[in-house]
Write a protein that holds these residues in place. Structure first.
Motif, PDB file in Angstrom:
ATOM      1  N   GLY A 120      44.800 -84.240 -52.243  1.00  0.00           N
ATOM      2  CA  GLY A 120      43.496 -84.134 -51.585  1.00  0.00           C
ATOM      3  C   GLY A 120      43.605 -84.665 -50.165  1.00  0.00           C
ATOM      4  O   GLY A 120      44.601 -85.304 -49.800  1.00  0.00           O
ATOM      5  N   ASP A 121      42.567 -84.421 -49.373  1.00  0.00           N
ATOM      6  CA  ASP A 121      42.572 -84.819 -47.963  1.00  0.00           C
ATOM      7  C   ASP A 121      42.863 -86.306 -47.769  1.00  0.00           C
ATOM      8  O   ASP A 121      42.582 -87.124 -48.659  1.00  0.00           O
ATOM      9  CB  ASP A 121      41.191 -84.538 -47.345  1.00  0.00           C
ATOM     10  N   VAL A 133      40.377 -89.648 -48.979  1.00  0.00           N
ATOM     11  CA  VAL A 133      39.460 -89.395 -50.100  1.00  0.00           C
ATOM     12  C   VAL A 133      39.533 -90.490 -51.173  1.00  0.00           C
ATOM     13  O   VAL A 133      38.653 -90.592 -52.027  1.00  0.00           O
ATOM     14  CB  VAL A 133      39.689 -88.006 -50.757  1.00  0.00           C
ATOM     15  N   TYR A 152      38.247 -84.995 -53.798  1.00  0.00           N
ATOM     16  CA  TYR A 152      37.512 -84.948 -52.538  1.00  0.00           C
ATOM     17  C   TYR A 152      36.641 -86.185 -52.498  1.00  0.00           C
ATOM     18  O   TYR A 152      36.530 -86.932 -53.476  1.00  0.00           O
ATOM     19  CB  TYR A 152      36.701 -83.647 -52.393  1.00  0.00           C
ATOM     20  N   SER A 169      36.156 -82.761 -46.706  1.00  0.00           N
ATOM     21  CA  SER A 169      37.129 -82.934 -47.805  1.00  0.00           C
ATOM     22  C   SER A 169      36.772 -82.036 -48.984  1.00  0.00           C
ATOM     23  O   SER A 169      37.644 -81.581 -49.721  1.00  0.00           O
ATOM     24  CB  SER A 169      37.223 -84.399 -48.233  1.00  0.00           C
ATOM     25  N   PHE A 170      35.467 -81.782 -49.147  1.00  0.00           N
ATOM     26  CA  PHE A 170      35.006 -80.883 -50.205  1.00  0.00           C
ATOM     27  C   PHE A 170      35.295 -79.428 -49.813  1.00  0.00           C
ATOM     28  O   PHE A 170      35.795 -78.637 -50.625  1.00  0.00           O
ATOM     29  CB  PHE A 170      33.506 -81.081 -50.440  1.00  0.00           C
ATOM     30  N   ILE A 224      38.778 -78.118 -50.497  1.00  0.00           N
ATOM     31  CA  ILE A 224      39.279 -78.000 -51.876  1.00  0.00           C
ATOM     32  C   ILE A 224      39.864 -76.610 -52.131  1.00  0.00           C
ATOM     33  O   ILE A 224      40.906 -76.466 -52.770  1.00  0.00           O
ATOM     34  CB  ILE A 224      38.170 -78.332 -52.908  1.00  0.00           C
TER      35      ILE A 224
END
Ligand SMILES: Nc1nc2c(ncn2[C@@H]2O[C@H](COP(=O)(O)OP(=O)(O)OP(=O)(O)O)[C@@H](O)[C@H]2O)c(=O)[nH]1
Ligand SMILES: [Mg+2]
Length: 253
Positions: free
Chosen positions: A67-68, A71, A141, A148-149, A152
């Motif tokens: 993930g980013d 997060v 996220y 960040s969402f 996905i």
């Protein structure tokens, strides 16, 4: 491959550390499993094995956190492994790091080797090499960070490209303790997860909400895939997560 942490804007803090196992090979999509940890999933032998921390285990699996950047992947791992929160600090992971934890799942000792990847773009080529050996992926996220969402989908594309087809995948919306800063609704996370057919839960590395559950659910799925007993009903990860999240009182922090 560096295990060091690079200090980022928010200052210092501690970070997990362990001797890093190399990826089996750099080339993605080649279906050669690591000998120590067979594909989803296998007992390391008929007898229990001994982990580096001196704990016996029956099965071992690799779980990757992706993930980013920011997060909360490292914090989630630290919360799960040590029951602590790395408050107020953000030390961005460099490359990849890992920690082991042995869980007891239905009486079976399951060792999870959890790989904490760097979310920063510049380390992407490093993490790509590890995907193919992962038995499970936790894709995170941050509910206080819309970008960040939105990213996905790109992460799912990357997973599709580099991970094994049968990899166990779960989507986590982290930082739900920050209710006042929330910009991604739970329903949006649920909708996205449904669209892609992956189990979903919201978590907080800070409060610990659903952290244990996320890893336990993954371990259960991997254990059931690996040790399917005759007459045993099929384990359904989606149903288990739904039931347990409801039972955990999802919105108490
Ligand atoms: N409020 C709150 N803050 C969190 C939570 N999890 C992580 N954080 C904070 O978010 C920041 C980033 O956390 P990390 O765990 O380092 O993020 P990461 O995903 O590992 O980032 P990279 O290593 O760069 O990929 C830190 O300042 C943490 O204290 C959480 O559940 N709640
Ligand atoms: Mg990190």
């Amino acid at each position: 491959m560096s295990r060091k942490k690079a200090a980022r804007s928010k200052g210092g803090g501690s970070a997990p550390s362990a001797a890093l196992p190399p990826p089996a090979a750099a080339a993605p999509r080649s279906p050669a499993p690591a000998p120590e940890l067979p594909r989803n999933g296998g007992a390391t032998s008929g007898r229990p094995s001994l982990s580096s921390s001196g704990e016996f285990y029956d099965l071992a699996f690799k779980v990757m956190l992706v993930g980013d950047s920011g997060v909360g992947k490292t914090c989630l791992l630290v919360r799960f492994k040590d029951g602590a929160f790395l408050a107020g600090s953000f030390i961005s992971t460099v490359g990849i790091d890992f920690r082991n934890k042995v869980l007891t799942v239905d009486g079976v000792k399951v060792k999870l080797q959890i790989w904490d990847t760097a979310g920063q773009e510049r380390f992407r080529s490093v993490t790509h090499a590890y995907y193919r050996d992962a038995h499970a992926l936790l894709l995170l996220y941050d509910v206080t960070n819309k970008a960040s969402f939105d990213n996905i989908q790109a992460w799912l594309t990357e997973i599709h490209e580099y991970a094994q087809q049968d990899v166990v995948l779960m989507l986590l919306g982290n930082k739900v303790d920050s209710a006042q800063d929330r910009v991604v609704k739970r329903e949006d996370g649920e909708k996205l997860a449904k669209e892609y057919g992956v189990p979903f839960m919201e978590t907080s590395a800070k409060s610990g909400l659903n952290v244990e559950l996320a890893f336990t659910a993954i371990a259960k799925e991997l254990k059931h895939r690996s040790m399917k007993l005759p007459n045993e009903p099929k384990f359904k990860l989606h149903d288990y997560v739904k039931k347990e999240v409801r039972g955990s009182g999802c919105c108490r922090f």
